[in-house]
Design an enzyme around this catalytic site. Structure first.
Site, short mmCIF file in Angstrom:
data_model
loop_
_atom_site.label_atom_id
_atom_site.label_comp_id
_atom_site.label_asym_id
_atom_site.label_seq_id
_atom_site.Cartn_x
_atom_site.Cartn_y
_atom_site.Cartn_z
N GLU A 114 68.93 -64.04 -85.88
CA GLU A 114 69.69 -63.38 -85.83
C GLU A 114 70.17 -64.08 -86.41
O GLU A 114 71.92 -64.56 -86.47
CB GLU A 114 69.60 -62.12 -84.86
CG GLU A 114 68.59 -61.04 -85.27
CD GLU A 114 68.62 -60.01 -83.83
OE1 GLU A 114 68.33 -58.85 -84.97
OE2 GLU A 114 68.43 -59.98 -82.88
N GLU A 134 60.23 -60.06 -81.00
CA GLU A 134 60.98 -57.94 -81.08
C GLU A 134 59.55 -57.53 -80.31
O GLU A 134 60.00 -57.03 -79.60
CB GLU A 134 62.46 -57.61 -81.07
CG GLU A 134 63.48 -58.88 -80.57
CD GLU A 134 64.35 -59.93 -82.15
OE1 GLU A 134 65.44 -60.38 -81.41
OE2 GLU A 134 63.00 -59.41 -82.94
#
Length: 260
Positions: A114, A134
């Protein structure tokens, strides 16, 4: 290189020509980001933005790894790598006017991907890998993975990566257009510096204007989308499964999901 400074978590080096290299400096934790690191990165970005003599920034990681993302052990203790109003690592929700290049060695996982997505360009070693892992830990990528990744690569491939948590090799990422330049292992920062010099030799007002216009078209819309997604993401991050995923990682065992 003209000068350098260092904190415990972040190393900053200024190079001739108006280039600043910001290095995540936690090799013992695979450059995973905790709260202190996030605030140090935010401070480094603020300095980059405030300096008229700095034209291009490069974000990288120490000792051959970009970042393993969130420090799950710190998260399990209640520490967060998110700076209020600034996002993960103090970067992912920040409107940065200075061109920023990610130089990726090893891997960029979770929040590491990210942060790379929050940069304007990516240079990566051939053996590097990206990954939004995640889902393995009972959480989701709330700081750009679900918003920016489908804009950089085809949606169906982005969805597969987000739902499986599988890695994306740098060579494949380059084919998909996510990576600007591939290098041999150990050469990502060198190539990123070459790219930065090509940008920095141009008129600074023109460089800034180009970045601002593209921000208006893409980055600022991304920030709106990130805020919109929070109503879906917040309950997941606050769930028992999210805590279980972090504990399971810290205790080196398989997680026991409860769906709540």
């Amino acid at each position: 290189m003209t000068e350098g400074t260092e904190t415990q978590a972040v190393r900053i080096e200024e190079h001739d020509g108006g280039i600043c290299v910001i290095t995540i400096n936690r090799p013992h934790a695979r450059n995973a980001v905790d709260g202190a690191t996030a605030h140090a990165l935010a401070a480094a970005i603020d300095d980059l933005e405030a300096r008229d003599d700095l034209v291009v920034g490069i974000l990288t990681g120490a000792d051959g790894v970009f970042s393993a993302g969130m420090d799950l052990k710190a998260f399990a203790r209640g520490d967060t790598p998110v700076v209020e109003g600034r996002g993960f690592g103090g970067i992912t929700r920040t409107d940065i006017k200075t061109p920023l290049i990610a130089a990726v060695e090893g891997y960029a996982l979770g929040g590491g991907t990210e942060m790379a997505l929050a940069c304007d360009m990516i240079v990566a070693a051939r053996d590097a890998a990206f990954g939004q892992t995640e889902v393995h830990y009972g959480i989701v990528p709330p700081e750009g993975g679900m918003v920016r990744l489908p804009e950089r690569i085809p949606r169906n491939i982005a969805l597969e990566l987000l739902l499986t948590g599988d890695p994306l090799p740098a060579a494949r990422a380059e084919q998909l257009g996510l990576v600007n330049h591939l290098t041999e292992p150990g050469q990502a920062l060198t190539r990123a510096l070459e790219l930065a010099r090509r940008i920095a030799r141009n008129a600074p007002l023109a460089v800034t204007a180009v970045k601002r216009v593209l921000n208006e078209r893409t980055a600022l819309r991304d920030l709106d989308a990130l805020h919109e997604q929070d109503r879906y993401v917040t309950p997941v991050l606050a769930s028992m499964d999210a805590r279980e995923g972090a504990r399971a990682f810290a205790e080196k065992r398989s997680p026991r999901w409860q769906g709540r």
